[in-house]
Design an enzyme around this catalytic site. Structure first.
Site, mmCIF file in Angstrom:
data_model
loop_
_atom_site.group_PDB
_atom_site.id
_atom_site.type_symbol
_atom_site.label_atom_id
_atom_site.label_comp_id
_atom_site.label_asym_id
_atom_site.label_seq_id
_atom_site.Cartn_x
_atom_site.Cartn_y
_atom_site.Cartn_z
ATOM 1 N N GLY A 34 0.784 -1.239 0.000
ATOM 2 C CA GLY A 34 0.000 0.000 0.000
ATOM 3 C C GLY A 34 0.807 1.275 0.000
ATOM 4 O O GLY A 34 0.423 2.271 0.612
ATOM 5 N N CYS B 6 -0.771 1.087 -9.397
ATOM 6 C CA CYS B 6 -0.712 0.351 -8.135
ATOM 7 C C CYS B 6 -2.073 -0.258 -7.804
ATOM 8 O O CYS B 6 -3.057 0.477 -7.662
ATOM 9 C CB CYS B 6 -0.264 1.255 -6.995
ATOM 10 S SG CYS B 6 -0.129 0.369 -5.420
ATOM 11 N N LYS C 128 4.265 4.019 -15.764
ATOM 12 C CA LYS C 128 4.168 2.609 -15.373
ATOM 13 C C LYS C 128 2.721 2.139 -15.465
ATOM 14 O O LYS C 128 1.838 2.685 -14.798
ATOM 15 C CB LYS C 128 4.713 2.414 -13.955
ATOM 16 C CG LYS C 128 4.853 0.953 -13.552
ATOM 17 C CD LYS C 128 5.595 0.830 -12.228
ATOM 18 C CE LYS C 128 5.861 -0.622 -11.868
ATOM 19 N NZ LYS C 128 6.630 -0.737 -10.606
#
Length: 303
Positions: A72, A131, A166
């Site tokens: 996280g 993410c 990314k």
């Protein structure tokens, strides 16, 4: 004599091996084990505007041929990274470093990116819109071409340094996202981030991770990563940084033949802290075995 040098967005690397963000800390921890200047560069831990404790524990779950993580984005925040982490890194690493930037809003990304780009040590900004382990921001930006482009345009206005975006593999068509980032001003694309997965405890009958789901990484994801790098190489004209399941010098060669100009090593660093060093050391012999004189000549060779 083989040539391991590659070029990434105008900066020459001694070799293409780059430890991936989140698996190499801020570098100096690994410098206690070996001289990290042997690396091409590395992408330091994902950094956000504000400090983050990260997700509740458990954060890690074992899997066949890999692992799940839901850390996280734990980090001390960009200002402490600049004042405390980067000076310690400068004492052990003399090359330009890749700064990984995460956020929960456009303004988060621009604030953090602008501060990090102003640091002389930073050669590239790796903008993490992928993410899977945070709620809001993160992967939500990377699954929509319009939102991905919006992040890139905003960060592009803050710096002239190379922007590498990314991407998440958790999309229907990764080439659509890559093209949107290129059109918005990205200098490069890095992929893949982790695949969304979960494990369930047979004893408790509940998900093992406190976050329920996490990012799956390790050798098992290599074929997926190769396929996506191959597709994105055909879709864009900017450099691609390939990652996902890399654990040997041969994996590096395969990823470069798929289209990667450089390669990031992730989960392997967590199981063996010497993994990236050993991959670098193994590259010349692997190149000689397959008759490769220069790594630049094999980029995209499989196409």
């Amino acid at each position: 004599m083989v040539d391991t040098k590659v070029d990434l967005c105008g900066i020459t690397l001694d070799n293409p091996v780059i430890p991936a963000s989140g698996t190499f800390g801020y570098g100096y921890e690994f410098a206690e084990l070996y001289d990290i200047n042997c690396l091409g560069t590395f992408s330091f831990k994902g950094t956000t505007k504000e400090p983050r404790f990260g997700n509740e524990t458990p954060r890690i779950a074992e899997c066949p041929s890999g692992m799940l993580n839901a850390v996280g984005l734990q980090n001390p925040g960009v200002e402490k990274v600049i004042s405390e982490e980067l000076p310690k890194l400068a004492a052990v690493f003399s090359k330009p470093v890749m700064a990984n930037v995460s956020g929960f809003s456009i303004s988060d990304y621009t604030y953090t990116a602008e501060l990090l780009a102003a640091q002389e040590q930073v050669g590239w900004l790796e903008i993490n819109i992928s993410c899977p382990n945070v709620h809001g921001g993160g992967m939500s930006f990377g699954t929509d071409p319009g939102m991905a482009a919006e992040v890139v345009r905003a960060v592009r206005r803050t710096t002239d340094k190379p922007l590498i975006i990314k991407l998440t593999p958790n999309v229907t068509d990764i080439t659509e996202i890559a093209r949107a980032c290129e059109a918005a001003g990205a200098d490069g694309i890095s992929l893949i981030n982790t695949l969304l997965g979960m494990r369930i405890s047979l004893r408790s009958r509940k998900p093992i991770l406190a976050n329920t789901t996490g990012g799956y990484s390790g050798p098992a994801v290599l074929p997926v990563a190769l396929r996506m790098v191959y597709q994105v190489y055909d879709a864009v004209k900017i450099p691609v940084v390939g990652m996902g399941g890399i654990s040997t010098a041969e994996d590096v060669l395969e990823m470069m033949m798929a289209g990667a100009a450089a390669v990031e090593v992730g989960a392997a660093n967590l199981t063996d802290p010497f993994a990236s060093r050993d991959i670098v050391n193994g590259l010349p012999a692997a190149m000689e075995k397959y008759g490769i004189r220069s790594l630049r000549e094999i980029i995209g060779a499989a196409h």
